[in-house]
Write an enzyme that holds these catalytic residues in place. Structure first.
Site, PDB file in Angstrom:
ATOM      1  N   HIS A   9      32.440  53.522  12.681  1.00 33.78           N
ATOM      2  CA  HIS A   9      32.112  52.672  11.532  1.00 33.78           C
ATOM      3  C   HIS A   9      33.380  52.431  10.721  1.00 33.78           C
ATOM      4  CE1 HIS A   9      30.410  51.185   7.823  1.00 33.78           C
ATOM      5  NE2 HIS A   9      29.340  50.884   8.519  1.00 33.78           N
ATOM      6  N   GLY A  47      28.734  45.347   2.571  1.00 30.94           N
ATOM      7  CA  GLY A  47      28.413  45.710   1.195  1.00 30.94           C
ATOM      8  C   GLY A  47      28.944  44.731   0.161  1.00 30.94           C
ATOM      9  N   GLU A  70      33.940  52.437   7.704  1.00 36.13           N
ATOM     10  CA  GLU A  70      34.171  53.408   6.611  1.00 36.13           C
ATOM     11  C   GLU A  70      34.800  54.684   7.159  1.00 36.13           C
ATOM     12  OE1 GLU A  70      30.162  53.197   5.088  1.00 36.13           O
ATOM     13  OE2 GLU A  70      30.560  51.139   4.458  1.00 36.13           O
ATOM     14  N   GLU A  72      31.096  44.429  12.912  1.00 34.38           N
ATOM     15  CA  GLU A  72      30.930  44.497  11.468  1.00 34.38           C
ATOM     16  C   GLU A  72      32.237  44.112  10.784  1.00 34.38           C
ATOM     17  OE1 GLU A  72      27.414  47.282  10.420  1.00 34.38           O
ATOM     18  OE2 GLU A  72      29.237  48.475  10.417  1.00 34.38           O
ATOM     19  N   GLY A  96      23.014  48.009   6.436  1.00 31.37           N
ATOM     20  CA  GLY A  96      23.371  49.019   5.453  1.00 31.37           C
ATOM     21  C   GLY A  96      22.473  48.912   4.230  1.00 31.37           C
ATOM     22  N   GLY A  97      22.962  48.269   3.175  1.00 33.15           N
ATOM     23  CA  GLY A  97      22.265  48.206   1.889  1.00 33.15           C
ATOM     24  C   GLY A  97      20.798  47.816   1.989  1.00 33.15           C
ATOM     25  N   SER A 130      26.173  42.747   5.266  1.00 33.53           N
ATOM     26  CA  SER A 130      25.357  42.008   4.311  1.00 33.53           C
ATOM     27  C   SER A 130      24.199  41.238   4.961  1.00 33.53           C
ATOM     28  CB  SER A 130      26.222  41.070   3.460  1.00 33.53           C
ATOM     29  OG  SER A 130      27.161  41.818   2.694  1.00 33.53           O
ATOM     30  N   ASN A 177      21.468  51.853   8.883  1.00 33.72           N
ATOM     31  CA  ASN A 177      22.512  52.823   8.544  1.00 33.72           C
ATOM     32  C   ASN A 177      22.378  53.117   7.055  1.00 33.72           C
ATOM     33  OD1 ASN A 177      24.750  54.327   8.047  1.00 33.72           O
ATOM     34  ND2 ASN A 177      26.240  52.715   8.523  1.00 33.72           N
ATOM     35  N   TRP A 178      21.772  54.254   6.753  1.00 30.59           N
ATOM     36  CA  TRP A 178      21.550  54.594   5.336  1.00 30.59           C
ATOM     37  C   TRP A 178      22.843  55.005   4.637  1.00 30.59           C
ATOM     38  CZ3 TRP A 178      16.474  58.057   5.328  1.00 30.59           C
ATOM     39  CH2 TRP A 178      15.373  57.242   5.673  1.00 30.59           C
ATOM     40  N   LYS A 179      23.901  55.231   5.442  1.00 30.84           N
ATOM     41  CA  LYS A 179      25.172  55.732   4.869  1.00 30.84           C
ATOM     42  C   LYS A 179      24.880  57.004   4.061  1.00 30.84           C
ATOM     43  CE  LYS A 179      26.996  51.122   5.232  1.00 30.84           C
ATOM     44  NZ  LYS A 179      27.961  50.127   4.806  1.00 30.84           N
TER      45      LYS A 179
HETATM   46  P1  13P Z   1      25.720  46.297   4.466  1.00 28.26           P
HETATM   47  O1  13P Z   1      24.489  45.836   5.180  1.00 28.26           O
HETATM   48  O2  13P Z   1      25.441  47.082   3.221  1.00 28.26           O
HETATM   49  O3  13P Z   1      26.715  45.199   4.274  1.00 28.26           O
HETATM   50  O4  13P Z   1      26.427  47.373   5.460  1.00 28.26           O
HETATM   51  C1  13P Z   1      26.640  47.034   6.760  1.00 28.26           C
HETATM   52  C2  13P Z   1      27.053  48.259   7.477  1.00 28.26           C
HETATM   53  O5  13P Z   1      28.134  48.780   7.262  1.00 28.26           O
HETATM   54  C3  13P Z   1      26.107  48.855   8.419  1.00 28.26           C
HETATM   55  O6  13P Z   1      26.718  49.844   9.186  1.00 28.26           O
END
Ligand code: 13P
Length: 250
Positions: free
Chosen positions: A94, A172, A96, A166, A232-233, A211, A11-13
């Site tokens: 998600h 993050g 977010e 999640e 994510g990150g 994470s 997930n590149w966000k």
């Molecule tokens: P991180 O891996 O940056 O914690 O993000 C997880 C995430 O929200 C994937 O959708």
């Protein structure tokens, strides 16, 4: 016994640009990971990723979808449009989106239902906040999030999509759920699915997100009910994402 093969999703966000994406995609193509992979870039880069990964067997996913069919909904993207652009997957719910765009359990359920109707595979995200965990409400919150989706989408229809646990406090933050904490919630999710459809529950991939890094992926993925990750990150760095995929392939 588990017939579920691992799946790792990126997930590149809201990150990336055409040049950086191209470098990432080149590195990724050069290594061909041995587990199932889905890459979810921002909407505007979906076509770039679809083209670059054509023929690799890698899935492409959007990060969101409208809860409505096509029509006068400025700024929205319908599920059928994603299918039309060779996108096979979509992340719905998600944290977010839930936290910053006020998506309720019901909106998330409608998005999952639209995705399925159009032929997309949803990755349905659930997870508790730190406050909810500290109040001992984790299972209750996650169960309610999943229940809303199951009201509209029978477990069998969610396949061959996935559910991603999640925990909001792990996203993050560098603070990962311990493998035991994650496994406990994953087991409960599978139990909730099994109460409705044992076969679908056994087949459903339950991804952990929050994470995940090359250093902690293998231990998380070794848990009985953890069938891969939503990254994510660490997915922004091709080498890190590939290392996480390698951890899933063992
Ligand atoms: P991180 O891996 O940056 O914690 O993000 C997880 C995430 O929200 C994937 O959708």
């Amino acid at each position: 016994m588990t017939a579920r093969s691992k799946l790792v999703a990126a997930n590149w966000k809201m990150n990336g640009n055409r040049a950086d994406n191209e470098r990432w995609l080149q590195q990724f193509r050069a290594q061909a990971p041995s587990c199932a992979v889905v890459v979810c870039p921002p909407y505007v880069y979906l076509s770039q990723v679809v083209q670059a990964l054509a023929g690799t067997g890698c899935g492409i996913g959007a990060q969101n979808v409208s809860e409505r069919p096509a029509g006068a909904w400025t700024g929205e993207v319908a599920a059928e449009m994603l299918v039309d652009c060779a996108v096979g997957w979509v992340i719905v719910g998600h944290s977010e989106r839930r936290a910053f765009y006020n998506e309720s359990n019901e909106v998330v359920a409608r998005k999952a239902a639209r995705a399925i109707e159009a032929g997309l595979r949803p990755i349905v995200c659930v997870g508790e906040t730190l406050q909810e965990r500290e109040q001992g409400r984790t299972q209750q919150v996650v169960a309610a999030q999943l229940e809303a989706v199951l009201q509209l989408c029978p477990a069998g229809q969610l396949l061959p999509g996935a559910i991603a646990y999640e925990p909001v406090w792990a996203i993050g933050t560098g603070r990962t759920a311990s493998p035991e904490q994650a496994q406990e919630v994953h087991r409960a999710i599978r139990g909730q699915l099994a109460a409705r459809d044992a076969e679908a529950a056994a087949a459903m991939r339950l991804l952990y997100g929050g994470s995940v890094k090359p250093a902690n992926a293998a231990e998380l993925f070794s848990q009985t009910d953890i069938d891969g990750g939503l990254i994510g990150g660490a997915s922004l760095v091709a080498a890190d994402f590939l290392a996480i995929c390698a951890a899933a392939a063992h």
